[in-house]
Scaffold this motif. Structure first.
Motif, PDB file in Angstrom:
ATOM      1  N   GLY A 103       0.813  -1.186   0.161  1.00 27.57           N
ATOM      2  CA  GLY A 103       0.197  -0.159  -0.058  1.00 27.57           C
ATOM      3  C   GLY A 103       0.968   1.451   0.038  1.00 27.57           C
ATOM      4  O   GLY A 103       2.197   1.293   0.465  1.00 27.57           O
ATOM      5  N   GLU A 104       0.315   2.144  -0.524  1.00 27.28           N
ATOM      6  CA  GLU A 104       0.984   3.735  -0.568  1.00 27.28           C
ATOM      7  C   GLU A 104       1.275   4.088   0.695  1.00 27.28           C
ATOM      8  O   GLU A 104       2.380   4.788   0.699  1.00 27.28           O
ATOM      9  N   LYS A 105       0.898   3.692   1.735  1.00 27.25           N
ATOM     10  CA  LYS A 105       1.081   4.332   3.048  1.00 27.25           C
ATOM     11  C   LYS A 105       2.453   3.731   3.476  1.00 27.25           C
ATOM     12  O   LYS A 105       2.980   3.978   4.636  1.00 27.25           O
ATOM     13  N   THR A 106       3.145   2.879   2.907  1.00 28.72           N
ATOM     14  CA  THR A 106       4.342   2.131   3.316  1.00 28.72           C
ATOM     15  C   THR A 106       5.522   3.193   2.852  1.00 28.72           C
ATOM     16  O   THR A 106       6.613   3.148   3.219  1.00 28.72           O
ATOM     17  N   LYS A 107       5.106   4.102   1.958  1.00 29.12           N
ATOM     18  CA  LYS A 107       6.053   5.089   1.406  1.00 29.12           C
ATOM     19  C   LYS A 107       6.409   6.203   2.355  1.00 29.12           C
ATOM     20  O   LYS A 107       5.949   7.358   2.256  1.00 29.12           O
ATOM     21  N   ARG A 108       6.865   5.890   3.564  1.00 31.45           N
ATOM     22  CA  ARG A 108       6.922   6.968   4.579  1.00 31.45           C
ATOM     23  C   ARG A 108       8.236   6.699   5.204  1.00 31.45           C
ATOM     24  O   ARG A 108       8.996   5.758   5.157  1.00 31.45           O
ATOM     25  N   PHE A 109       8.725   7.548   6.042  1.00 32.16           N
ATOM     26  CA  PHE A 109      10.172   7.659   6.614  1.00 32.16           C
ATOM     27  C   PHE A 109      10.312   6.516   7.476  1.00 32.16           C
ATOM     28  O   PHE A 109      11.454   5.931   7.323  1.00 32.16           O
ATOM     29  N   ASP A 110       9.322   6.081   8.483  1.00 33.71           N
ATOM     30  CA  ASP A 110       9.809   5.009   9.275  1.00 33.71           C
ATOM     31  C   ASP A 110      10.236   3.577   8.400  1.00 33.71           C
ATOM     32  O   ASP A 110      10.909   2.986   8.877  1.00 33.71           O
ATOM     33  N   GLU A 111       9.456   3.486   7.064  1.00 37.50           N
ATOM     34  CA  GLU A 111       9.474   2.367   6.435  1.00 37.50           C
ATOM     35  C   GLU A 111      11.087   2.438   5.603  1.00 37.50           C
ATOM     36  O   GLU A 111      11.709   1.346   5.304  1.00 37.50           O
ATOM     37  N   LEU A 112      11.216   3.779   5.380  1.00 34.74           N
ATOM     38  CA  LEU A 112      12.636   3.817   4.925  1.00 34.74           C
ATOM     39  C   LEU A 112      13.774   3.717   5.560  1.00 34.74           C
ATOM     40  O   LEU A 112      14.716   2.888   5.494  1.00 34.74           O
ATOM     41  N   VAL A 113      13.742   3.919   6.891  1.00 37.60           N
ATOM     42  CA  VAL A 113      14.481   3.669   7.767  1.00 37.60           C
ATOM     43  C   VAL A 113      14.679   2.025   8.128  1.00 37.60           C
ATOM     44  O   VAL A 113      15.733   1.441   8.276  1.00 37.60           O
TER      45      VAL A 113
END
Length: 374
Positions: free
Chosen positions: A79-89
């Protein structure tokens, strides 16, 4: 573009950073051999999501092992909400925890969300690692996996945080599209049609006649994907960092991104390709309103996209949209805006898109007010 009996290869020409897009069936099973031939001795972190992992991760891991490539997978939520800072980390920590080096690779197995997130991580870990795309959605195969734009979303808008980081290889396995939900395939088809609407009117005409064969698979599907990839490769080679002609690839996106933000990136209501479909119709209708193009062209675009099953009107989006002034705020935050002036990709007809960099906000406001209920 080169062709084998079952595969086509599109070359993205960027000097020493040039790379191949290989398109055709069975490429996940061939991934280990394709990667090892280009990068012998490489190690990989494979980033994917739960849905794609269930269908394709074992096949890819087996292929990599057969090619002598050590790989460590990380499975994220879809899902689109995975494109966020905590997932990047999380992705960066996974790559570093595996002790991968700069010459090793991050492999994105998934759609545009996984590709954008993984590419961003590859671009910043150790100041830039090798990056390989294995896109599993039609949208990713013809758009987000090609060209090096990576990133995550912000509360201020879509894709506002990221880097340009080109892949070293793209493997577009057309077989995986057979298992794609029809809604996702249609959403990807919007990006295929976009290339015809930008500057390939004969391709758009071909799609009008052959879209059912593209949906069915086989040679028509490979041709459509390869044509889209070639179109994007040509633009990227001429304008890698979107300082000029590459902006044309954003046809429909300024409206579309605003609608995605207005639905809080809720994929149950609107996915990216659907937003682009509505946005492309709006761009053609706004062009007609500004006496730049014929209303017949806008009607033709709407008719074709509707025929394949895509939403084409703001009213097609489930639930209420926020007020027009909120939509305008999203448009004003879009990365296609330059120094406050609204920049849209408009058109003088099918295949005649151009950059309009001084669109008046009040004109857009009145236009959206009229279109909300239609």
């Amino acid at each position: 573009m080169t062709q084998t009996p079952s595969h086509e290869t599109v070359r993205v020409n960027l000097g020493e950073r040039s790379y191949d897009i290989v398109i055709g069936p069975g490429l996940i099973a061939r991934a280990g051999a394709e990667i090892a031939a280009r990068k012998p001795g490489i190690r990989c972190a494979v980033i994917t999501d739960r849905n794609v992992a269930a269908a394709h991760l074992d096949s890819l891991m087996e292929s990599l092992a057969t090619g002598g490539i050590e790989a460590v997978p990380l499975v994220l939520e879809p899902g689109e909400k995975t494109k966020r800072f905590d997932e990047l980390v999380k992705v960066c920590d996974h790559v570093l925890g595996a002790r991968l080096e700069r010459g090793d690779a991050v492999v994105a197995l998934g759609g545009g969300v996984i590709g954008d997130l993984s590419g961003f991580a590859a671009g910043i870990v150790r100041r830039g690692m090798s990056f390989i795309q294995v896109p599993t959605s039609l949208l990713a195969q013809v758009d987000s996996s090609v060209g090096g734009k990576t990133g995550i979303n912000s509360s201020h808008g879509k894709n506002l945080i990221g880097v340009f980081h080109q892949p070293d290889l793209v493997l577009a396995d057309t077989d995986v599209l057979d298992t794609l939900p029809i809604r996702e395939f249609r959403a990807g088809y919007a990006e295929v049609a976009k290339y015809g609407l930008i500057d390939r009117p004969e391709f758009f005409g071909w799609l009008e006649q052959n879209w059912r064969d593209v949906f069915a698979g086989g040679a028509a599907r490979i041709r459509a994907i390869a044509t889209g990839c070639q179109a994007k490769a040509d633009v990227v080679a001429a304008d890698e960092r979107e300082k000029g002609a590459r902006a044309l690839l954003n046809l429909g996106h300024t409206f579309g991104h605003a609608l995605e933000a207005a639905t809080d990136y809720d994929g149950r209501r609107l996915v990216h390709g659907e937003g682009v479909a509505i946005g492309m119709v709006l761009a053609h209708e706004f062009s007609a309103r500004m006496n730049l193009a014929s209303p017949d062209d806008a009607a033709r675009v709407q008719r074709h996209l509707s025929e394949v099953g895509l939403p084409t009107r703001m009213a097609d989006i489930e639930g209420e949209l926020p007020a027009t002034d909120i939509l305008m705020k999203h448009i004003g935050q879009d990365k296609k805006v330059r120094r406050g002036a609204l920049t849209f990709i408009l058109t003088r007809g099918i295949g005649e898109a151009f950059v309009a960099d001084d669109v008046q906000a009040d004109e857009v406001f009145r236009f959206l007010e009229e279109k909300r209920g239609s």
